[in-house]
Motif scaffolding. Structure first.
Motif, PDB file in Angstrom:
ATOM      1  N   ARG A 126       0.831  -1.212   0.000  1.00 21.39           N
ATOM      2  CA  ARG A 126       0.000   0.000   0.000  1.00 21.39           C
ATOM      3  C   ARG A 126       0.870   1.270   0.000  1.00 21.39           C
ATOM      4  NH1 ARG A 126      -5.077   1.376   2.193  1.00 21.39           N
ATOM      5  NH2 ARG A 126      -5.461   3.573   1.743  1.00 21.39           N
ATOM      6  N   VAL A 127       1.917   1.284   0.841  1.00 24.45           N
ATOM      7  CA  VAL A 127       2.723   2.504   0.963  1.00 24.45           C
ATOM      8  C   VAL A 127       3.924   2.493   0.011  1.00 24.45           C
ATOM      9  CG1 VAL A 127       2.049   2.831   3.360  1.00 24.45           C
ATOM     10  CG2 VAL A 127       4.127   1.560   2.862  1.00 24.45           C
ATOM     11  N   GLY A 128       4.176   1.347  -0.648  1.00 24.58           N
ATOM     12  CA  GLY A 128       5.273   1.285  -1.601  1.00 24.58           C
ATOM     13  C   GLY A 128       6.639   1.266  -0.950  1.00 24.58           C
ATOM     14  N   LEU A 129       6.743   0.722   0.267  1.00 21.91           N
ATOM     15  CA  LEU A 129       8.007   0.660   1.001  1.00 21.91           C
ATOM     16  C   LEU A 129       8.182  -0.729   1.600  1.00 21.91           C
ATOM     17  CD1 LEU A 129       7.923   3.988   3.083  1.00 21.91           C
ATOM     18  CD2 LEU A 129       9.342   3.544   1.072  1.00 21.91           C
ATOM     19  N   ARG A 130       9.436  -1.173   1.672  1.00 21.63           N
ATOM     20  CA  ARG A 130       9.725  -2.368   2.460  1.00 21.63           C
ATOM     21  C   ARG A 130       9.991  -1.908   3.886  1.00 21.63           C
ATOM     22  NH1 ARG A 130      14.508  -5.034   3.523  1.00 21.63           N
ATOM     23  NH2 ARG A 130      15.578  -3.707   2.014  1.00 21.63           N
ATOM     24  N   LEU A 131       9.119  -2.269   4.802  1.00 24.24           N
ATOM     25  CA  LEU A 131       9.197  -1.756   6.164  1.00 24.24           C
ATOM     26  C   LEU A 131      10.142  -2.563   7.049  1.00 24.24           C
ATOM     27  CD1 LEU A 131       5.400  -1.031   6.765  1.00 24.24           C
ATOM     28  CD2 LEU A 131       7.186   0.565   6.047  1.00 24.24           C
ATOM     29  N   PHE A 132      10.257  -3.865   6.788  1.00 25.50           N
ATOM     30  CA  PHE A 132      11.049  -4.733   7.657  1.00 25.50           C
ATOM     31  C   PHE A 132      12.079  -5.526   6.859  1.00 25.50           C
ATOM     32  CE2 PHE A 132       7.061  -4.328  10.069  1.00 25.50           C
ATOM     33  CZ  PHE A 132       7.555  -3.964  11.315  1.00 25.50           C
ATOM     34  N   ASP A 133      13.237  -5.724   7.488  1.00 26.10           N
ATOM     35  CA  ASP A 133      14.193  -6.722   7.026  1.00 26.10           C
ATOM     36  C   ASP A 133      13.898  -7.997   7.803  1.00 26.10           C
ATOM     37  OD1 ASP A 133      15.723  -5.347   5.127  1.00 26.10           O
ATOM     38  OD2 ASP A 133      16.875  -4.346   6.700  1.00 26.10           O
ATOM     39  N   ARG A 134      13.669  -9.098   7.098  1.00 27.36           N
ATOM     40  CA  ARG A 134      13.294 -10.343   7.748  1.00 27.36           C
ATOM     41  C   ARG A 134      14.414 -11.365   7.577  1.00 27.36           C
ATOM     42  NH1 ARG A 134       9.344  -7.895   4.870  1.00 27.36           N
ATOM     43  NH2 ARG A 134       7.173  -7.840   5.619  1.00 27.36           N
TER      44      ARG A 134
END
Length: 300
Positions: free
Chosen positions: A47-55
């Motif tokens: 939705r926001v076009g960002l990768r929020l977390f490194d998993r």
């Protein structure tokens, strides 16, 4: 005004992951499955076009973009919680989970003995005390408040000076009987004296020894064979008669009063060290943060 419930739900899931440190913990708090939490995060990222977390297989951490995003939305989520409580007629109710990063000496000797009073005052609040050597990244680690001694650390956090605490020079009666009482700070440079030094964990530097009498400040480059990095080890070594140390007065006041430690050079004991409180909300901290900041003021 229409409110996107899916967006708010996704933000809540992200906040839960940050606070828990992983998807499993967030799922437990939210009553969802781990896969449900993962899907909710993925939808918000799309939705926001960002990768929020490194998993990885061992940890989940915010990306740089995710940290900036969460820093912006976390105060808004807290404001929604406060507004909801206010509308429900509970303006003074402090609730939720509060995570506090605290210096070990302050946490052990100043804060922890009084936490029962604070929690009794706010029965709907859950408090997690995290003892750390440094502030770290409050946003990325889901921490609300940090308490730290020393000069202000450079950061974008809101900073309040809480108090100044006295530093005292002391040793055990046994040590004094064996080595004598120093009459001047420069006496500590004599080879007969052992000074217990403290290494700052983050920088690796030794904390400097200073003696203050009124406006006069005298630094002394002491030496000694024992180096520690926490107040508990320092006080244990002092009680064991190993040498001379400079703990905070609040940590040894009872030991001084009981005669188990002896204050040295009392005429040179005007040095005080500042303690600062840091929090991340730029304008309107959440009710739980405001309550904790007010509580800290009562301990100063």
């Amino acid at each position: 005004m229409a409110i996107d419930g899916g967006l708010l739900s996704g933000l809540g899931v992200v906040a839960a992951v940050v606070e828990a440190g992983n998807f499993i913990g967030a799922a437990r708090v939210l009553g969802l499955t781990q896969s449900g939490v993962s899907r909710a995060v993925a939808r918000l990222e799309q939705r926001v076009g960002l990768r929020l977390f490194d998993r990885t297989s061992r940890a989940v951490t915010l990306t740089d973009e995710g940290r900036r995003f969460y820093e912006e939305v976390a105060p808004l989520l807290a404001g929604i919680e406060d507004a909801t409580a206010a509308v429900a007629g509970a303006r003074t109710v402090v609730r939720g989970r509060l995570r506090v990063n605290v210096d070990a000496a302050f946490g052990h000797y100043v804060l922890s003995p009084h936490l029962g009073t604070f929690l009794a005052r706010h029965p709907e609040l859950e408090l997690e005390l995290v003892v750390r050597d440094r502030i770290g990244d409050l946003v990325a680690e889901g921490l609300d408040v940090a308490v730290r001694f020393g000069d202000p650390e450079p950061s974008g956090l809101i900073r309040l000076r809480l108090a100044y605490y006295r530093v005292v020079t002391c040793a055990s009666p046994d040590y004094v009987a064996r080595h004598g009482l120093p009459q001047h700070p420069s006496d500590l440079l004599h080879a007969a004296h052992e000074c217990i030094r403290i290494r700052e964990p983050f920088t690796g530097r030794f904390f400097e020894w200073e003696f203050q009498r009124g406006e006069e400040v005298l630094p002394v480059d002491v030496g000694g064979r024992l180096v520690v990095n926490d107040a508990g080890s320092l006080i244990g070594a002092l009680l064991g008669g190993h040498g001379i140390g400079q703990p905070f007065e609040f940590a040894v006041r009872e030991l001084l009063d009981a005669g188990r430690l002896v204050q040295l050079l009392p005429d040179w004991s005007d040095e005080h060290y500042p303690v600062h409180v840091y929090h991340r909300s730029r304008e309107h901290p959440a009710a739980k943060v405001r309550a904790f900041l007010d509580f800290l003021q009562t301990l100063a």
